[in-house]
Design a protein around this motif. Structure first.
Motif, short mmCIF file in Angstrom:
data_model
loop_
_atom_site.label_atom_id
_atom_site.label_comp_id
_atom_site.label_asym_id
_atom_site.label_seq_id
_atom_site.Cartn_x
_atom_site.Cartn_y
_atom_site.Cartn_z
N SER A 1 4.85 -1.57 17.24
CA SER A 1 5.96 -0.92 16.53
C SER A 1 5.77 -0.99 15.02
O SER A 1 5.37 0.00 14.39
CB SER A 1 7.29 -1.57 16.95
OG SER A 1 7.23 -2.98 16.73
N MET A 2 6.02 -2.16 14.44
CA MET A 2 6.01 -2.27 12.99
C MET A 2 4.61 -2.02 12.40
O MET A 2 4.47 -1.29 11.42
CB MET A 2 6.50 -3.66 12.56
CG MET A 2 6.58 -3.84 11.05
SD MET A 2 7.34 -5.40 10.59
CE MET A 2 6.21 -6.59 11.30
N ILE A 3 3.60 -2.59 13.01
CA ILE A 3 2.25 -2.43 12.46
C ILE A 3 1.78 -0.98 12.60
O ILE A 3 1.13 -0.43 11.70
CB ILE A 3 1.27 -3.41 13.14
CG1 ILE A 3 1.67 -4.84 12.82
CG2 ILE A 3 -0.16 -3.15 12.70
CD1 ILE A 3 0.90 -5.90 13.56
N LEU A 4 2.14 -0.34 13.71
CA LEU A 4 1.81 1.07 13.87
C LEU A 4 2.51 1.91 12.81
O LEU A 4 1.94 2.85 12.26
CB LEU A 4 2.20 1.56 15.26
CG LEU A 4 1.97 3.04 15.55
CD1 LEU A 4 0.49 3.39 15.37
CD2 LEU A 4 2.45 3.40 16.95
N ALA A 5 3.78 1.54 12.51
CA ALA A 5 4.52 2.28 11.49
C ALA A 5 3.85 2.15 10.12
O ALA A 5 3.70 3.13 9.38
CB ALA A 5 5.97 1.78 11.42
N VAL A 6 3.42 0.92 9.78
CA VAL A 6 2.75 0.72 8.49
C VAL A 6 1.41 1.44 8.47
O VAL A 6 1.04 2.07 7.47
CB VAL A 6 2.57 -0.79 8.21
CG1 VAL A 6 1.72 -1.00 6.96
CG2 VAL A 6 3.92 -1.46 8.03
N SER A 7 0.66 1.36 9.58
CA SER A 7 -0.62 2.06 9.65
C SER A 7 -0.44 3.57 9.46
O SER A 7 -1.23 4.21 8.78
CB SER A 7 -1.29 1.80 11.01
OG SER A 7 -1.58 0.44 11.17
N THR A 8 0.63 4.08 10.06
CA THR A 8 0.92 5.51 9.90
C THR A 8 1.22 5.84 8.45
O THR A 8 0.72 6.84 7.89
CB THR A 8 2.11 5.92 10.79
OG1 THR A 8 1.79 5.63 12.15
CG2 THR A 8 2.44 7.39 10.62
#
Length: 664
Positions: free
Chosen positions: A520-527
């Motif tokens: 969730s959070m890490i995917l959001a930052v990666s995006t």
């Protein structure tokens, strides 16, 4: 009978280190949910099983020494028992130290809920020369008593069976509670009469009256809200006639426990030292004990690099990179932005962070082993002398130990510190303890930058964090906190064999929590990083991210970092793993393995500077939020962030220039 014969809700209660989690895991297995209590950071475990055709919902309450609401754990345990319609409570007691465990039973029996007593660690008790007669104890208590050896799964099913039978027959339950003196009982009756009509459900008026006599601050505050002022004044007048009531109540409970123990427990004459005493002679020795502690830390790093890091590299090269190639091939006819997003943001960023799983599994397995054997508490005792030199005591090391897993519970764990100044100092220093996310970043990057010397560099960086923690602690205690000294008292659990099932579930539970966050959070930052790296022209060097990085380059240049490493450092504020995710996105545009790309583009001085700065850098956003919550002060929160930012910049700059000088 219970209101619903098909479903029973039973809570497990007990002091810390009595094997409660082992019994919970033996009962529920993988059918459990681990989260936090509403509005709290204390861990909440619930599970459900089918037992003889009935659904049993089991709640593992936080470890508590009593129900006087002197800590967050005790408040949670007490409130849950009072405010939920429980069908029963199973008290897990350490059979080898039964006299110290039965005080909690005395408090539980004052609540209107059936109680079953489980005597765990019967094998340890036998080894310590403690012979308990459960039948005698059961007859004297008037409630079921079941001997258990949870590590061998002996007696666990019988314990649950006894609790179910007790819940079904709660109407006829007549346990032998500690009795009050006639004078004290009259006071309870007078207070109860005064508060009865104002006491809301589910509180029991007699229990509330008893807590008022004990001086329980939380209950006093509640009763003041419930009662009109004239009625409260009358209650105060009654309390004023028994100012020593709390001592009398506590003393009566201990006498009750003493009588029970004398009737049902026999101890072998003291001869040679017990196994725990013999081990502690070495483990708690000022010199040998510290050497053993350093050895444990060294073994932890060795296992991480020998076992976990090769698996992590295998996942990256054999899973993530092939998936990126597959995505690029499969989406060749799709819009370029979509192809790059899947390959670089999802797989190159968040996907790469998922390869941390072997590192976390090894770390949490070791942490769970140390906790389950009883060694973790020895670390707190052993480090008390060190803590005293920085204005703290060994109890502060318990939150610091939690900080190796995550800094957020470390901040919350500072609540165990009674002194406000000691609690605040612990909160300010806790972010310097390397959390599992920083360990993962360190374990990933150290072999890339330093090859065969990664183990020694990593141990040196952890020692650096501890040294900085000590120096800052000494400075703060001699200035802002005036070197306040607090005595340190704690109970050391007996050593016992670790339970593989408990360690396994502990390891998987915490690792799964990381995976949920990564999704969730890490995917959001990666995006977010990918969007900045791809737009406006689809080229990294002309992207918004590059422009931002070049703006920050003057700061990065002090540390020997180029704009890519500087940006990765900035994004780690959201979550430390984002440093790797960001580098994965940035270097993903060039293709190939991230480790190979970093090894060829980052010099040893710059790599050392990046790792030093990362280890000392301001904590993640969740930790900063926890500091704000626990201090209730933006001033102290900003002070913490500013202090750590300054320390990180100075540390990174010194490391970079020292490495340049050494390699010149």
């Amino acid at each position: 009978m219970t209101s619903n014969e098909s479903v029973l809700r039973i809570a497990l209660a007990g002091q810390p280190n009595v094997g409660k989690s082992t019994i919970f895991n033996a009962l529920t297995g993988l059918n459990q949910h681990v989260g936090n209590w509403p509005g709290k950071t204390v861990e909440r475990k619930e599970g459900a099983i089918l037992f003889r055709g009935r659904r049993i919902e089991i709640v593992d309450l936080p470890g508590a020494y009593g129900l006087t609401a002197s800590s967050e754990e005790e408040r949670i345990a007490r409130d849950y028992i009072i405010k939920n319609r429980l069908d029963g409570v199973i008290l897990i007691a350490n059979a080898a130290a039964i006299d110290r465990n039965l005080y909690l039973l005395a408090e539980l029996l004052a609540l209107p809920v059936p109680v079953t007593l489980g005597l765990n660690m019967m094998d340890v008790a036998a080894a310590e020369g403690v012979d308990i007669m459960p039948v005698v104890l059961e007859a004297n208590l008037g409630l079921p008593v079941t001997p258990v050896t949870a590590v061998a799964d002996v007696g666990v099913s019988d314990l649950l069976s006894s609790a179910v039978a007790q819940a079904d027959d709660r109407v006829n339950s007549r346990p032998a509670r500690p009795q009050l003196s006639a004078d004290l009982q009259r006071c309870v009756n007078r207070i109860r009469k005064q508060i009865d009509k104002h006491t809301p459900r589910p509180y029991d008026a007699e229990w509330v009256a008893l807590k008022l006599l004990e001086g329980d601050a939380e209950i006093v505050a509640l009763v003041r809200e419930w009662l009109p002022e004239p009625d409260w004044r009358q209650v105060e007048a009654i309390l004023a006639t028994k100012e020593d009531a709390a001592l009398e109540i506590v003393g009566g409970r201990y006498l009750w426990v003493d009588r029970l123990v004398k009737s049902a427990v026999r101890r072998a004459p003291r001869g040679a030292a017990s196994l725990t005493e013999r081990i502690d002679w070495l483990v708690l020795h000022p010199i040998a004990g510290m050497a053993i502690l350093l050895l444990v830390l060294g073994l932890t790093f060795t296992l991480t690099f020998v076992v976990a890091w090769p698996l992590q590299r295998l996942l990256e090269t054999r899973v993530i990179l092939p998936l990126r190639d597959l995505a690029a091939t499969s989406l060749s006819s799709a819009p370029p932005a979509l192809s790059h997003f899947i390959a670089d943001a999802v797989l190159g960023g968040a996907g790469l962070v998922l390869t941390f799983l072997p590192l976390l599994l090894v770390f949490y397995a070791i942490f769970g082993f140390l906790e389950d054997t009883g060694y973790l508490a020895r670390i707190a005792y052993l480090t008390d002398r060190f803590m005293q030199r920085i204005g703290l005591h060994g109890k502060s090391f318990l939150p610091f130990c939690m900080g190796f897993g995550c800094n957020v519970p470390a901040i919350m764990g500072a609540r165990v510190i009674e002194s406000p100044a000691g609690r605040l100092l612990t909160i300010l220093l806790a972010p310097l303890v390397p959390c599992s996310a920083r360990f993962a970043v360190l374990a990933f990057l150290a072999p890339v930058f330093f090859g065969a010397n990664a183990l020694w560099v990593s141990m040196g960086l952890v020692m650096l964090n501890i040294a900085v923690l000590a120096v800052l602690g000494a400075i703060l205690s001699l200035t802002l906190f005036r070197n306040e000294r607090v005595s340190f008292v704690m109970e050391l659990p007996l050593y016992h064999a670790p339970n593989p099932r408990t360690i396994g579930l502990f390891t998987w539970g915490h690792s799964w929590s990381f995976l949920r966050r990564a999704s969730s959070m890490i995917l959001a930052v990666s995006t977010g990083v990918w969007l900045l790296a791809y737009f406006p022209h689809g080229a990294l060097e002309t992207s918004w991210l590059a422009q931002l990085g070049h703006m920050l380059e003057p700061v990065g240049r002090l540390l020997g970092l180029d704009w890519r490493l500087t940006v990765a450092l900035m994004t780690s504020f959201v979550a430390k793993e984002n440093a790797i995710a960001t580098l994965g996105v940035i270097y993903g545009a060039e293709g190939g393995s991230l480790a190979s790309a970093l090894a060829h583009s980052v010099t040893i001085p710059a790599g050392l500077s990046f790792l030093v700065t990362t280890m000392l850098f301001i904590p993640c956003a969740a930790t900063v939020s926890a500091i704000r919550q626990e201090t209730a002060s933006w001033t102290w929160t900003l002070f913490s962030v500013g202090m750590l930012l300054l320390v990180a910049v100075i540390g990174g700059a010194l490391a970079y220039h020292a490495a340049l000088w050494f390699l010149a």
